[in-house]
Scaffold this active site. Sequence first.
Site, mmCIF file in Angstrom:
data_model
loop_
_atom_site.group_PDB
_atom_site.id
_atom_site.type_symbol
_atom_site.label_atom_id
_atom_site.label_comp_id
_atom_site.label_asym_id
_atom_site.label_seq_id
_atom_site.Cartn_x
_atom_site.Cartn_y
_atom_site.Cartn_z
ATOM 1 N N ARG A 102 0.882 -1.179 0.000
ATOM 2 C CA ARG A 102 0.000 0.000 0.000
ATOM 3 C C ARG A 102 0.911 1.219 0.000
ATOM 4 N NH1 ARG A 102 -5.339 1.264 3.496
ATOM 5 N NH2 ARG A 102 -6.073 -0.114 1.841
ATOM 6 N N HIS A 129 -7.346 0.690 -6.578
ATOM 7 C CA HIS A 129 -7.566 -0.156 -5.402
ATOM 8 C C HIS A 129 -8.181 -1.478 -5.896
ATOM 9 C CE1 HIS A 129 -7.802 -1.295 -1.360
ATOM 10 N NE2 HIS A 129 -8.665 -0.423 -0.872
ATOM 11 N N GLN A 132 -10.017 -4.124 -3.567
ATOM 12 C CA GLN A 132 -11.328 -3.704 -3.087
ATOM 13 C C GLN A 132 -12.399 -3.965 -4.143
ATOM 14 O OE1 GLN A 132 -12.075 -2.253 0.143
ATOM 15 N NE2 GLN A 132 -14.047 -2.982 -0.611
ATOM 16 N N ASP A 225 -17.279 6.727 -1.531
ATOM 17 C CA ASP A 225 -16.071 6.619 -0.711
ATOM 18 C C ASP A 225 -15.939 7.946 0.038
ATOM 19 O OD1 ASP A 225 -13.662 5.785 0.372
ATOM 20 O OD2 ASP A 225 -12.576 5.728 -1.525
ATOM 21 N N CYS A 265 -16.355 1.165 0.577
ATOM 22 C CA CYS A 265 -15.165 0.345 0.885
ATOM 23 C C CYS A 265 -14.728 0.495 2.337
ATOM 24 C CB CYS A 265 -14.030 0.686 -0.077
ATOM 25 S SG CYS A 265 -13.448 2.380 0.010
ATOM 26 N N ARG A 293 -13.177 -9.027 1.408
ATOM 27 C CA ARG A 293 -11.776 -8.711 1.095
ATOM 28 C C ARG A 293 -10.916 -9.947 1.366
ATOM 29 N NH1 ARG A 293 -9.658 -3.496 1.154
ATOM 30 N NH2 ARG A 293 -7.706 -4.563 0.664
#
Length: 309
Positions: A102, A129, A132, A225, A265, A293
């Site tokens: 990340r 991402h 996700q 988000d 998410c 996930r």
Amino acid sequence: MKHFLQFTDLTVDELAYVFTRASVIKRKFKAYEKHHTLADRTLAMIFEKASTRTRVSFEAGMYQMGGAVVHLTTGDSQLGRAEPIEDSAKVISRMVDLVMIRTFGQDKINSFAANSRVPVINGLTNEFHPCQILADLFTFIEHRGDTQHPLQCLHGKVVAWVGDGNNMANTWLQAADMLGFTVHLSTPSGYEVDPTIAGLRSPDSYKVFKDPMQACAGADLVTTDVWTSMGYESENAVRQEAFADWCVDSDMMAQAKSNALFMHCLPAHRGEEVAADVIDGPQSVVWDEAENRMHVQKALMEYLLLGKQ
Ligand code: CP
């Protein structure tokens, strides 16, 4: 050797395999059945930004498959003391079987992968991402489709993206372009999605709407988000003002199909990008989405290391 640096790194056939395999792995997890296909394998997890879900899902997932993890952050490694990313990649990838990163720019994870002896997974960059979106699609398939024929239920569907034109929005565009659904994008002025980042094959996979209510009209899934993603905290006050009309509330959900799902998410800010009665309401599947996930990433890690089982 295959990396998963962006959604398009898997083919349509590979995506279908990962979704079906994730459902097998999830069923075994729920039944307390052992699934030690990655015994003696080690995953290095490198976090240059904070995380709850990504860390727990990769770490727990790897242990559940019989493997082990090494957790590194910028603050507790030489990564924060300017060791070149290329050197870090050469060293770390001689000692582990798989790396999850990340970080900030996609260029950084690309450089790591170019110098890695082992597969590299994107655990979030400024641009994408992909893990996700794997989880989000798997969640949609579980609720609205068939995990034996996972891609069928996605064809022709409409996903409404309300809010920031960020890494999640870019990755939704890549998924739509590959899997035959349409994304309705509505962002405040100045925060639009740049479709060149996604590198789309066709412009038909998305439509842009000034009004978020119109973007939600007829949608099968409404998703959003936070208004301020990690790395953009200095813009928070300006963003609060700019995004005020982009809160997914019950009026917006009422524009979507009556059986539309809501996803986020996480982490979420109730009263900002989503109203509490939406995220905590009957159309929300955010807890399944978060749990998934782990299941899709277990399938992904197994596929990258062992191929189809
Ligand atoms: N959705 C997500 O990536 O969560 P974390 O930032 O907690 O990992």
